[in-house]
Design a protein around this motif. Structure first.
Motif, short mmCIF file in Angstrom:
data_model
loop_
_atom_site.label_atom_id
_atom_site.label_comp_id
_atom_site.label_asym_id
_atom_site.label_seq_id
_atom_site.Cartn_x
_atom_site.Cartn_y
_atom_site.Cartn_z
N MET A 127 -23.69 -14.34 -49.32
CA MET A 127 -24.19 -13.80 -50.59
C MET A 127 -23.15 -12.99 -51.34
O MET A 127 -23.46 -12.19 -52.20
N ARG B 8 -25.33 -11.49 -45.38
CA ARG B 8 -24.58 -11.18 -46.60
C ARG B 8 -23.34 -12.05 -46.74
O ARG B 8 -22.78 -12.15 -47.83
N ALA C 48 -32.67 2.11 -51.39
CA ALA C 48 -32.03 1.84 -50.09
C ALA C 48 -32.46 2.86 -49.04
O ALA C 48 -32.71 2.52 -47.88
N PRO D 233 -30.60 2.02 -57.06
CA PRO D 233 -30.29 1.47 -55.73
C PRO D 233 -30.37 2.49 -54.60
O PRO D 233 -30.87 2.18 -53.52
N VAL E 150 -29.89 -7.90 -58.81
CA VAL E 150 -30.05 -8.43 -57.46
C VAL E 150 -29.93 -7.29 -56.45
O VAL E 150 -29.04 -6.46 -56.57
N PHE E 151 -30.83 -7.26 -55.50
CA PHE E 151 -30.74 -6.27 -54.42
C PHE E 151 -30.88 -7.01 -53.10
O PHE E 151 -31.84 -7.74 -52.89
N VAL E 152 -29.91 -6.83 -52.22
CA VAL E 152 -29.93 -7.53 -50.92
C VAL E 152 -29.99 -6.50 -49.80
O VAL E 152 -29.21 -5.56 -49.77
N ARG E 153 -30.93 -6.69 -48.89
CA ARG E 153 -31.03 -5.78 -47.77
C ARG E 153 -31.16 -6.57 -46.47
O ARG E 153 -31.99 -7.48 -46.38
N SER E 154 -30.35 -6.22 -45.48
CA SER E 154 -30.42 -6.86 -44.17
C SER E 154 -31.29 -6.03 -43.24
O SER E 154 -31.22 -4.80 -43.26
#
Lengths: 324, 139
Positions: free
Chosen positions: A103, A100, A22, A18, A112-116
């Protein structure tokens, strides 16, 4: 973590760690020149993920759908990365990125990887650096990369030139808006989702969409064509998400079967070349606005030259600058 | 390498645990936005682990936790420890809310970078975040 050169982050990205992912996403977003070689290396490794664009008007339920899709994809043992875009303030350049909020339940799962991302003045529904971010996540080995656009109006269709499958979310109760966007965003859908189908007026929205699609069908040219399905969902009742995933998979299979995937890739390549060129131009412009370009701007402001002629001279100057 | 002009400060503002008072955190989010920062808001009722995970994925410079529930002596140390465990202690932790003075001292010893309590003017929060990010330097 002290400053780590971007190329040294690449092995960590490929191992799907991560922090390196990131960090490189931040540099892609900032257009950091030092990250160029690393992003190029990852571009070469990318190309395996299925890229899904999710778009729709503000409040149509994009974030909620994306969160449910991600949970359901995980249940099917597929890894998923999400790039969620919200607008930047036109005044301060800052942003509040709230995707997010929907989420929260995805936390703690390494699959799972979430990026705004904030749009930072970029038009068309995507943010600057979105496509590079997709490359990074693709190279990291996520099976599905979802791009959630900003809430769009009528004409923000860039996502269709960045994704393999475009999902357009419509909510009931926005009948007039459906009318208004008939010639724009609705046309780019490979899959239509009607959200909030626990509401009584959802059937009308579904019917309107199907009518619109049927009109298109009567003009078909006999070739095998993909017919965008209309999938009703309800986050409240936890219904329809599996059907959306099936529709996305069906679309992918159809792209492969008909060879349409090649045309899609070509469209994406065209768009990316143009977009990357714009970025280079914009960077040079910002950097030299008060320097080499200042004279040109003065001439233009005084109307001693036209915008078109000035642009030709600008491009000429950049070319002579040896870049590219 | 020096930071580029385009580098925008990224901040997560968070509410943790059983604490539904989110007016303050929204005002702070808005203030930071108007100062040109990218602000990620996580919504209510998050766990410290979720905040750490989100901060790592979002590659933020700062985590700002608003807490009015009295659970600060549990929540902040967990976040600080979580970041250390992930090798992410370059992410700075700050907080605001209702926190007794004695606890402020203890929390700063435990690794919380800065705490700003009620009646802090918005500009002071902006200035503080800019200062601690500049002090940490580029990464």
């Amino acid at each position: 973590m002290a400053y780590v050169p971007s190329l040294e982050l690449v092995p960590g990205v490929l191992r799907r760690e991560p922090r390196p992912i990131a960090r490189l996403l931040t540099r892609a977003e900032n257009g950091t020149a030092e990250a160029r070689a690393a992003l190029d290396a990852l571009f070469a490794k990318a190309g395996r993920a299925h890229v899904v664009g999710i778009t729709g008007v503000p409040g149509s339920g994009k974030s909620t759908l994306v969160a449910r899709l991600a949970a359901q994809l995980r249940a099917r043992d597929r890894t998923v990365a999400i790039v969620a875009i919200d607008p930047s303030s036109p005044f301060s350049g800052g942003s509040i990125l709230g995707d997010r909020i929907r989420m929260g339940d995805l936390g703690g799962d390494p699959g799972v990887f979430v990026r705004s991302m904030a749009t930072r003045g970029s038009l068309g529904g995507l943010a600057r650096g979105t496509l590079e971010a997709v490359d990074v996540l693709d190279a990291a080995g996520y099976d599905i990369v979802i791009i959630e656009t900003v809430g769009v109006g009528q004409d923000e269709v860039d996502v269709a030139r960045a994704a393999h499958t475009t999902v357009v979310v419509s909510a009931p109760g926005l009948g007039d808006d459906v009318q208004a966007i008939k010639a724009g965003v609705l046309e780019i859908a490979d899959v239509h989702v009607v959200s909030k189908c626990d509401r009584a007026d959802a059937n009308r929205t579904i019917a309107e969409l199907k009518n619109m699609l049927a009109m298109g069908l009567s003009m078909a040219d006999g070739k095998e064509r993909w017919h965008p399905p209309v999938v009703p969902t309800s986050a409240l009742k936890a219904e329809g998400v599996d059907a959306v995933i099936d529709a996305i998979d069906d679309h992918r299979a159809a792209l492969e079967r008909t060879g349409e995937i090649v045309a899609r890739q070509a469209t994406i390549a065209q768009r990316r070349l143009l977009r990357a060129s714009e970025d280079i131009l914009r960077d040079r412009f910002e950097r030299e606005r008060h320097g080499a370009i200042a004279g040109l701007l003065e001439e233009l402001a005084a109307r001693r030259t036209s915008p078109h002629s000035a642009a030709v001279r600008l491009l000429e100057a950049i070319r002579l600058g040896g870049n590219p | 390498m020096e930071a580029q002009a385009a580098d925008r400060i990224r901040v997560i503002v968070a509410k943790v645990g059983l604490d539904g008072h989110d007016r303050g955190v929204k005002v702070v989010a808005r203030t930071l936005r108007d100062a040109g920062m990218d602000v990620i808001y996580t919504g209510l009722h998050r766990t410290p682990e979720e905040i750490v995970e989100a901060a790592v994925q979002e590659d933020v410079d700062v985590i700002g936790v608003s807490i009015l529930s009295g659970a600060h002596m549990t929540v902040f140390p967990k976040i600080v420890a979580g970041l250390r465990q992930r090798g992410a202690d370059d992410i700075l932790v700050v907080g605001g809310g209702v926190i007794p003075d004695d606890d402020v001292v203890k929390l700063k010893e435990a690794g919380v970078k800065e705490l700003m309590l009620q009646d802090t003017p918005p500009d002071a929060i902006v200035a503080m975040i800019r200062r601690i990010v500049a002090e940490r330097g580029p990464r």
